[in-house]
Design a protein around this motif. Structure first.
Motif, mmCIF file in Angstrom:
data_model
loop_
_atom_site.group_PDB
_atom_site.id
_atom_site.type_symbol
_atom_site.label_atom_id
_atom_site.label_comp_id
_atom_site.label_asym_id
_atom_site.label_seq_id
_atom_site.Cartn_x
_atom_site.Cartn_y
_atom_site.Cartn_z
ATOM 1 N N GLU A 224 0.430 63.794 -18.822
ATOM 2 C CA GLU A 224 0.468 63.922 -20.280
ATOM 3 C C GLU A 224 1.643 64.797 -20.728
ATOM 4 O O GLU A 224 2.369 65.346 -19.909
ATOM 5 C CB GLU A 224 -0.859 64.474 -20.805
ATOM 6 C CG GLU A 224 -1.965 63.422 -20.851
ATOM 7 C CD GLU A 224 -1.698 62.309 -21.855
ATOM 8 O OE1 GLU A 224 -0.761 62.412 -22.674
ATOM 9 O OE2 GLU A 224 -2.417 61.295 -21.815
ATOM 10 N N GLY A 225 1.789 64.914 -22.046
ATOM 11 C CA GLY A 225 2.926 65.625 -22.625
ATOM 12 C C GLY A 225 4.036 64.638 -22.935
ATOM 13 O O GLY A 225 4.170 63.597 -22.268
ATOM 14 N N ILE A 226 4.824 64.934 -23.965
ATOM 15 C CA ILE A 226 5.883 63.986 -24.319
ATOM 16 C C ILE A 226 6.895 63.915 -23.187
ATOM 17 O O ILE A 226 7.208 64.909 -22.547
ATOM 18 C CB ILE A 226 6.557 64.331 -25.667
ATOM 19 C CG1 ILE A 226 7.117 65.748 -25.672
ATOM 20 C CG2 ILE A 226 5.617 64.113 -26.821
ATOM 21 C CD1 ILE A 226 8.015 66.026 -26.862
ATOM 22 N N PHE A 250 -8.788 53.064 -18.242
ATOM 23 C CA PHE A 250 -7.795 53.357 -19.291
ATOM 24 C C PHE A 250 -7.128 52.061 -19.735
ATOM 25 O O PHE A 250 -7.000 51.115 -18.958
ATOM 26 C CB PHE A 250 -6.696 54.277 -18.743
ATOM 27 C CG PHE A 250 -7.040 55.750 -18.688
ATOM 28 C CD1 PHE A 250 -8.313 56.213 -18.965
ATOM 29 C CD2 PHE A 250 -6.062 56.674 -18.358
ATOM 30 C CE1 PHE A 250 -8.621 57.581 -18.904
ATOM 31 C CE2 PHE A 250 -6.349 58.034 -18.301
ATOM 32 C CZ PHE A 250 -7.630 58.494 -18.571
ATOM 33 N N TYR A 251 -6.667 52.068 -20.979
ATOM 34 C CA TYR A 251 -5.804 50.972 -21.429
ATOM 35 C C TYR A 251 -4.571 50.930 -20.511
ATOM 36 O O TYR A 251 -3.885 51.955 -20.346
ATOM 37 C CB TYR A 251 -5.344 51.194 -22.865
ATOM 38 C CG TYR A 251 -6.424 51.065 -23.922
ATOM 39 C CD1 TYR A 251 -6.985 49.831 -24.229
ATOM 40 C CD2 TYR A 251 -6.867 52.174 -24.648
ATOM 41 C CE1 TYR A 251 -7.966 49.699 -25.226
ATOM 42 C CE2 TYR A 251 -7.839 52.062 -25.641
ATOM 43 C CZ TYR A 251 -8.386 50.815 -25.920
ATOM 44 O OH TYR A 251 -9.346 50.694 -26.901
ATOM 45 N N GLU A 253 -1.735 49.772 -20.956
ATOM 46 C CA GLU A 253 -0.467 50.006 -21.661
ATOM 47 C C GLU A 253 -0.040 51.468 -21.624
ATOM 48 O O GLU A 253 1.145 51.779 -21.775
ATOM 49 C CB GLU A 253 -0.582 49.540 -23.123
ATOM 50 C CG GLU A 253 -0.577 48.029 -23.318
ATOM 51 C CD GLU A 253 -1.889 47.346 -22.919
ATOM 52 O OE1 GLU A 253 -2.873 48.055 -22.607
ATOM 53 O OE2 GLU A 253 -1.924 46.105 -22.921
ATOM 54 N N ALA A 254 -0.981 52.383 -21.442
ATOM 55 C CA ALA A 254 -0.632 53.810 -21.455
ATOM 56 C C ALA A 254 0.389 54.123 -20.362
ATOM 57 O O ALA A 254 1.404 54.786 -20.607
ATOM 58 C CB ALA A 254 -1.887 54.663 -21.280
ATOM 59 N N LEU A 257 3.833 52.316 -21.024
ATOM 60 C CA LEU A 257 4.663 52.945 -22.060
ATOM 61 C C LEU A 257 5.304 54.240 -21.576
ATOM 62 O O LEU A 257 6.355 54.647 -22.081
ATOM 63 C CB LEU A 257 3.814 53.209 -23.312
ATOM 64 C CG LEU A 257 3.459 51.961 -24.134
ATOM 65 C CD1 LEU A 257 2.335 52.270 -25.113
ATOM 66 C CD2 LEU A 257 4.672 51.438 -24.886
ATOM 67 N N LYS A 258 4.680 54.901 -20.596
ATOM 68 C CA LYS A 258 5.278 56.145 -20.089
ATOM 69 C C LYS A 258 6.643 55.898 -19.456
ATOM 70 O O LYS A 258 7.500 56.786 -19.442
ATOM 71 C CB LYS A 258 4.336 56.810 -19.071
ATOM 72 C CG LYS A 258 3.136 57.466 -19.726
ATOM 73 C CD LYS A 258 2.152 58.013 -18.709
ATOM 74 C CE LYS A 258 0.896 58.500 -19.452
ATOM 75 N NZ LYS A 258 -0.193 58.849 -18.545
ATOM 76 N N GLU A 261 8.872 56.108 -22.418
ATOM 77 C CA GLU A 261 8.927 57.384 -23.142
ATOM 78 C C GLU A 261 9.887 58.377 -22.490
ATOM 79 O O GLU A 261 10.485 59.219 -23.176
ATOM 80 C CB GLU A 261 7.515 57.993 -23.228
ATOM 81 C CG GLU A 261 7.457 59.279 -24.031
ATOM 82 C CD GLU A 261 6.037 59.691 -24.402
ATOM 83 O OE1 GLU A 261 5.131 58.842 -24.394
ATOM 84 O OE2 GLU A 261 5.842 60.883 -24.698
ATOM 85 N N PRO B 193 -6.767 57.832 -22.941
ATOM 86 C CA PRO B 193 -6.710 56.461 -23.492
ATOM 87 C C PRO B 193 -7.781 55.558 -22.889
ATOM 88 O O PRO B 193 -7.485 54.573 -22.204
ATOM 89 C CB PRO B 193 -5.297 56.012 -23.098
ATOM 90 C CG PRO B 193 -5.006 56.741 -21.828
ATOM 91 C CD PRO B 193 -5.674 58.084 -21.970
ATOM 92 N N SER B 220 1.075 62.729 -24.499
ATOM 93 C CA SER B 220 2.222 61.830 -24.572
ATOM 94 C C SER B 220 2.042 60.924 -25.788
ATOM 95 O O SER B 220 0.916 60.700 -26.245
ATOM 96 C CB SER B 220 2.311 60.977 -23.310
ATOM 97 O OG SER B 220 1.177 60.147 -23.191
ATOM 98 N N SER B 222 2.770 57.871 -25.360
ATOM 99 C CA SER B 222 2.381 56.625 -24.681
ATOM 100 C C SER B 222 0.873 56.450 -24.606
ATOM 101 O O SER B 222 0.346 55.377 -24.924
ATOM 102 C CB SER B 222 2.938 56.625 -23.260
ATOM 103 O OG SER B 222 4.324 56.746 -23.277
ATOM 104 N N SER B 223 0.189 57.497 -24.130
ATOM 105 C CA SER B 223 -1.244 57.330 -23.902
ATOM 106 C C SER B 223 -1.971 57.080 -25.220
ATOM 107 O O SER B 223 -2.997 56.386 -25.242
ATOM 108 C CB SER B 223 -1.823 58.564 -23.198
ATOM 109 O OG SER B 223 -1.644 59.725 -23.982
ATOM 110 N N GLN B 224 -1.434 57.606 -26.298
ATOM 111 C CA GLN B 224 -2.116 57.450 -27.587
ATOM 112 C C GLN B 224 -1.733 56.138 -28.276
ATOM 113 O O GLN B 224 -2.578 55.479 -28.883
ATOM 114 C CB GLN B 224 -1.815 58.664 -28.468
ATOM 115 C CG GLN B 224 -2.071 59.986 -27.770
ATOM 116 C CD GLN B 224 -3.483 60.129 -27.200
ATOM 117 O OE1 GLN B 224 -4.460 60.016 -27.926
ATOM 118 N NE2 GLN B 224 -3.596 60.370 -25.898
ATOM 119 N N ALA B 226 -1.129 53.528 -26.702
ATOM 120 C CA ALA B 226 -1.822 52.494 -25.934
ATOM 121 C C ALA B 226 -3.210 52.203 -26.497
ATOM 122 O O ALA B 226 -3.732 51.098 -26.329
ATOM 123 C CB ALA B 226 -1.936 52.927 -24.472
#
Lengths: 283, 261
Positions: A224-226, A250-251, A253-254, A257-258, A261, B193, B220, B222-224, B226
């Motif tokens: 986690e974290g940006i 978990f979805y 896509e999470a 997408l990382k 990001e 997520p 992040s 991303s996780s949100q 998603a």
């Protein structure tokens, strides 16, 4: 001046988006190994993708070429051999899945389950200490690492399966303390270990740095974290990080997408999406 | 698809100054296609800030708004334990300043009269009100609100909207707690997520009551993101959640302040 700044902002944002899309397209074309997938039913909730066929379809849509899968039955079932035989059967039906057998070292004759995984031609096992009730300084954990290594099996350590704050209090599974892990690894030379669902907040920086000095690899599902991958790579060598989604809990896509990001080079994307995982499982 | 992020904070790393941290936040938001970000609270955080502390944190947010006027929307951070100082800060930052919303965190339970008075004044100013909530398996912080307490407050707001931060974290309980109170909106931010979250929220609340937020930089983007990108819901619902619902809530105050959107 304001117009110029806006123009620059717009141009830079467009360039960044174009670069991100180009990287994303590269990922689409490249192998994508998901090291953290589960089949079956999560005990406290029905999941949309909790049948293997639906999950395989979703992973395919998202570009996954190989998914290392264990059975969620392995959390609470005691007939682990049957759990792993069903897993092997499901994975034969849907070849995107690589079966990773669940092992519970707290059960009598658990050593035979490791041998059974090898007999089923699995290439790895998954340990779930929070649900099976042991700490990483337990001698049986070290013995599991040794036996797996003797059978040429990689070991995945699934650390956090649910946020402690949202768990059912009647079946609370505290996140394991990974502080003893470096010492356990010293006692099991040659063990190949991957941490799934680890959080950077789980241990202090000294423990993470100690692990960075071993051959342990890490997935990104709970990172986690940006720009979390960028931040992690400041402390960890590139060859230690692997794509993992924790789907279908978990979805999916999470995790995908990382990759977008963080500002990752083509070489970094290659390492994280598949090269590190291939090397880990084939070693 | 337009994306407005209801819930962001200054990055914990990536710069010594507020300006450097805001620049980093926006740079990474650009990668994810996020158009606007609601920003609140400064650094370091304080769960129960004295007035001088929450004023200082709000100054940090105020300091970065002019440079990013087309990207950032400021919410004022208040502590209802200091009601008079909070009302004065609301005047400084919203009535007489550029901020457009209110952030209430964990200092004081939200079903109290002092919170009600602050929220009602915020509504007079057309500000959007965000109240953090959690239903923790262990113990909540001493002043931390639950979604049930927020629903109780919402009954006293004459139908005016209020946002349930994190939907209580334990979202299956949180959604149930706020479902009947139609002026309560669900913030998706700041939890894992977990698949099914958004689908249940749409089913029980309707897509019109759900708002995407990230809780970056602790979380992040991303996780949100998603939770919406990955949800099995129609694209029209995703558009509502990603931007249209938040724009609808903010529109009156944005128009009043001449902020284009």
């Amino acid at each position: 001046m304001l117009r110029r700044r806006r123009f620059l902002q717009t141009t830079l944002a467009a360039a960044a988006l174009a670069a991100a899309r180009a990287d994303a397209q590269q990922v689409e074309r490249s192998p994508l190994i998901d090291t953290n997938v589960w089949l079956g039913r999560w005990p406290i909730r029905r999941l949309r993708l909790d049948d293997p066929g639906s999950l395989a379809g979703k992973l395919g849509q998202n570009g996954v070429t190989r998914a290392w899968a264990s059975s969620l039955d392995g959390l609470l079932h005691k007939d682990i051999k049957a759990v792993n035989e069903r897993l092997a059967h499901d994975c034969r039906q849907l070849p995107v899945f690589e079966p990773i057998g669940a092992i519970n070292p707290m059960l009598p004759r658990w050593e035979a389950d490791i041998a059974a995984c090898a007999a089923l031609k699995m290439r790895g096992i998954r340990l779930i200490p929070a649900y099976h009730g042991y700490k990483l300084d337990d001698p049986r954990f070290v013995e599991a690492l040794r036996l797996a290594t003797a059978q040429k099996l990689a070991v995945q350590l699934a650390l956090v399966l649910e946020d402690a704050r949202t768990q059912n209090p009647l079946m609370f599974a505290a996140p394991p303390d990974i502080t003893p892990l470096p010492k356990a690894l010293e006692a099991a030379p040659g063990a190949r270990v991957m941490l799934l669902n680890w959080l950077r907040s789980m241990a202090g920086k000294p423990v993470l740095l100690a692990l960075a000095g071993t051959n342990v690899v890490f997935d990104i599902a709970m990172l986690e974290g940006i720009a979390g991958i960028d931040a992690t790579l400041e402390d960890m060598p590139l060859d230690r990080l692997c794509f993992g989604s924790y789907a279908p809990v978990f979805y999916h896509e999470a995790a995908k997408l990382k990759l977008q990001e963080s500002d990752l080079s083509a070489a970094q994307l290659t390492a994280i999406t598949h090269a590190n995982a291939q090397r880990f499982l084939s070693a | 698809m337009r994306i407005w992020d209801l819930h962001t904070h200054f990055p914990t790393t990536g710069g010594a100054t507020a300006e450097q941290r805001a620049d980093k936040l926006i740079r990474i938001a650009d990668r994810m296609g996020i158009e606007r970000l609601c920003l609140y609270m400064g650094f370091p955080w304080s769960q129960d800030p004295a007035p001088e502390k929450f004023r200082a944190e709000n100054d940090q947010v105020l300091s970065v708004l002019p440079k990013h006027a087309d990207r950032l929307l400021g919410f004022v951070y208040l502590n209802p334990k200091h009601e008079d100082a909070s009302l004065a800060e609301l005047e400084r930052c919203v009535a007489n300043g550029p901020m457009v919303g209110v952030k209430l965190w964990v200092a004081q339970h939200c079903n109290t009269l002092e919170v009600e008075r602050i929220v009602k004044r915020a509504h007079e100013l057309k500000a959007v009100v965000f109240q953090h909530t959690w239903f923790k398996a262990g113990e909540n912080y001493a002043g931390e609100s639950t979604p049930s307490e927020l629903a109780e407050l919402a009954q006293r707001l004459d139908g005016k909207p209020i946002i349930c931060g994190h939907t209580g974290g334990d979202w299956e309980r949180g959604i149930r707690a706020i479902a009947a109170q139609k002026n309560v909106f669900a913030d998706l931010a700041g939890s894992d997520p977990v698949a099914g979250y958004t689908e249940m929220a749409v089913r029980e609340l309707g897509a019109e009551r759900i708002i995407y937020g990230s809780d970056a930089s602790g979380r992040s983007f991303s996780s949100q993101l998603a939770k919406v990108h990955g949800a099995d819901i129609p694209d029209a619902a995703k558009r509502l959640i990603f931007a249209e619902n938040l724009i609808r809530l903010l529109a009156p105050i944005l128009r009043e302040k001449g902020i284009k959107f």
